[in-house]
Design a protein around this motif. Sequence first.
Motif, PDB file in Angstrom:
ATOM      1  N   ILE A   1       0.848  -1.185   0.000  1.00  0.00           N
ATOM      2  CA  ILE A   1       0.000   0.000   0.000  1.00  0.00           C
ATOM      3  C   ILE A   1       0.884   1.236   0.000  1.00  0.00           C
ATOM      4  O   ILE A   1       1.895   1.282   0.702  1.00  0.00           O
ATOM      5  CB  ILE A   1      -0.894   0.044   1.255  1.00  0.00           C
ATOM      6  N   ILE A   2       0.518   2.224  -0.785  1.00  0.00           N
ATOM      7  CA  ILE A   2       1.215   3.506  -0.771  1.00  0.00           C
ATOM      8  C   ILE A   2       0.234   4.610  -0.405  1.00  0.00           C
ATOM      9  O   ILE A   2      -0.949   4.550  -0.772  1.00  0.00           O
ATOM     10  CB  ILE A   2       1.881   3.815  -2.134  1.00  0.00           C
ATOM     11  N   MET A   3       0.717   5.579   0.330  1.00  0.00           N
ATOM     12  CA  MET A   3      -0.123   6.724   0.683  1.00  0.00           C
ATOM     13  C   MET A   3       0.711   7.991   0.635  1.00  0.00           C
ATOM     14  O   MET A   3       1.926   7.956   0.869  1.00  0.00           O
ATOM     15  CB  MET A   3      -0.749   6.534   2.070  1.00  0.00           C
ATOM     16  N   PRO A   4       0.095   9.130   0.313  1.00  0.00           N
ATOM     17  CA  PRO A   4       0.818  10.400   0.418  1.00  0.00           C
ATOM     18  C   PRO A   4       1.101  10.672   1.883  1.00  0.00           C
ATOM     19  O   PRO A   4       0.341  10.252   2.754  1.00  0.00           O
ATOM     20  CB  PRO A   4      -0.168  11.415  -0.161  1.00  0.00           C
ATOM     21  N   CYS A   5       2.186  11.332   2.164  1.00  0.00           N
ATOM     22  CA  CYS A   5       2.541  11.574   3.558  1.00  0.00           C
ATOM     23  C   CYS A   5       3.087  12.990   3.704  1.00  0.00           C
ATOM     24  O   CYS A   5       4.276  13.250   3.493  1.00  0.00           O
ATOM     25  CB  CYS A   5       3.573  10.543   4.019  1.00  0.00           C
TER      26      CYS A   5
ATOM     27  N   PHE B   3       6.161  10.008   0.655  1.00  0.00           N
ATOM     28  CA  PHE B   3       5.243   8.869   0.588  1.00  0.00           C
ATOM     29  C   PHE B   3       5.618   7.820   1.626  1.00  0.00           C
ATOM     30  O   PHE B   3       6.778   7.718   2.051  1.00  0.00           O
ATOM     31  CB  PHE B   3       5.279   8.239  -0.809  1.00  0.00           C
ATOM     32  N   TYR B   4       4.629   7.049   2.003  1.00  0.00           N
ATOM     33  CA  TYR B   4       4.796   5.978   2.990  1.00  0.00           C
ATOM     34  C   TYR B   4       4.262   4.696   2.359  1.00  0.00           C
ATOM     35  O   TYR B   4       3.105   4.645   1.931  1.00  0.00           O
ATOM     36  CB  TYR B   4       4.025   6.343   4.254  1.00  0.00           C
TER      37      TYR B   4
ATOM     38  N   LYS C  65       8.335   1.399   4.322  1.00  0.00           N
ATOM     39  CA  LYS C  65       9.370   2.159   3.628  1.00  0.00           C
ATOM     40  C   LYS C  65       8.948   3.614   3.552  1.00  0.00           C
ATOM     41  O   LYS C  65       7.803   3.918   3.234  1.00  0.00           O
ATOM     42  CB  LYS C  65       9.585   1.599   2.215  1.00  0.00           C
ATOM     43  N   GLU C  66       9.869   4.512   3.844  1.00  0.00           N
ATOM     44  CA  GLU C  66       9.616   5.942   3.752  1.00  0.00           C
ATOM     45  C   GLU C  66      10.345   6.519   2.537  1.00  0.00           C
ATOM     46  O   GLU C  66      11.500   6.187   2.286  1.00  0.00           O
ATOM     47  CB  GLU C  66      10.110   6.655   5.012  1.00  0.00           C
ATOM     48  N   ILE C  67       9.648   7.370   1.813  1.00  0.00           N
ATOM     49  CA  ILE C  67      10.289   8.145   0.743  1.00  0.00           C
ATOM     50  C   ILE C  67      10.120   9.603   1.134  1.00  0.00           C
ATOM     51  O   ILE C  67       9.047  10.193   0.985  1.00  0.00           O
ATOM     52  CB  ILE C  67       9.641   7.854  -0.627  1.00  0.00           C
ATOM     53  N   LYS C  68      11.206  10.186   1.651  1.00  0.00           N
ATOM     54  CA  LYS C  68      11.143  11.518   2.257  1.00  0.00           C
ATOM     55  C   LYS C  68      11.572  12.619   1.295  1.00  0.00           C
ATOM     56  O   LYS C  68      12.304  12.388   0.339  1.00  0.00           O
ATOM     57  CB  LYS C  68      12.039  11.566   3.497  1.00  0.00           C
TER      58      LYS C  68
END
Length: 374
Positions: A174-178, A184-185, A194-197
């Motif tokens: 699952i991906i969500m905007p963060c 994204f998270y 996994k974090e995409i910062k």
Amino acid sequence: MKKIKLLILAVITGSLILTMGCMSEKSQARKVVDENGKAITLLTNDKSNANEDISVEKIDTLKEITAHDWVDDNTILATQITKNTVVAATGEGTILRTVKLYDVNSKKEKNIFESSDKFQEPVLSPDKSLMLLVDGETGCCISDLEGNIKAKFNKPYIYAGDISQAYWINNKEIIMPCSGINGFYIINVDGTEKEIKDVEDNPFFQQAVKVGNKIYYRTILETTQEMKVYDIDSKETKPFMEEKHVLNFRISPDNKQFLVESYDENKDKCSLILTTLDGTNKEILVEDKFLSSSNWSPDGSKISYTVSGKLVGGSFIIDINTKKKSLISKSIFSTKKEEESSSVWSPSGKKLFVNMFEVKDNKMVDNAYIFNLK
């Protein structure tokens, strides 16, 4: 949590202002159908524009129920408010919800999580076996449809508004905007994350869809709402399309096209745009004063959408190959208190639901309407 509720309410209100409007009256035929045993009049397009293969057999109304997705052609994953002390004007108060399965034929209900302020905004997996939920205690969790928790995720930057826009990449991820990390998270049913910062310096992200090594998303600034694409490998971000007011987008069932809702300030019109994954080969399907709630049919051949307005509004279906449009309902838009919020097709494409809300006794109340198509 109160602050988050107010933020969500503000975003919803802003989106509704952009997506409400009116459309021109045209010559239309009338058809009487049954809505919960009561005869009502629906409008269909005139013969020059109507898709004769699509009509409405009946409309079922689910009072004070919010439909979230179809588990199968007869069963809806839904939530129902059991207690609401929230004042619409301030957002202050408490809401208790029951997460349930609702059989649209038998009207039988099966509660998954009963009368709680913990669980809300369920997002169903593609294979209909799991759901992601906002968890008031931990942030979010993954559960099966029996209420068995499979994984929990607790991060201080996970907001309810982000979780409600989560997208299942497949049956595991699952991906969500963060907005809390400007990125994204991504979470997995096995509990990994996994974090995409720091994708970009923007305080508010909406929507996120991952296809291959690319993530498509929207950003909201004071004067623009842009759709962008992030390359996971190169870590580069670029505009996906030139439109500056992208209100919504949905990927096609085969993951090869996007359906984009966009507003043009110069024309003062909204458009439904089809485009490929590289943002080229754009085709405008529909233009009208205000459009919203577009969604793909399961086979990708048709699109449902809504025209909202003070004078005229309704739910439409357009065939993307023939471009024929059908006005499947106008009746549920007859009251000025209700505004449309979503539309979702059943797995067979024979049914469609939309959610509406109204302010009743200074509180927001949801109703779901089930269109039985033929």
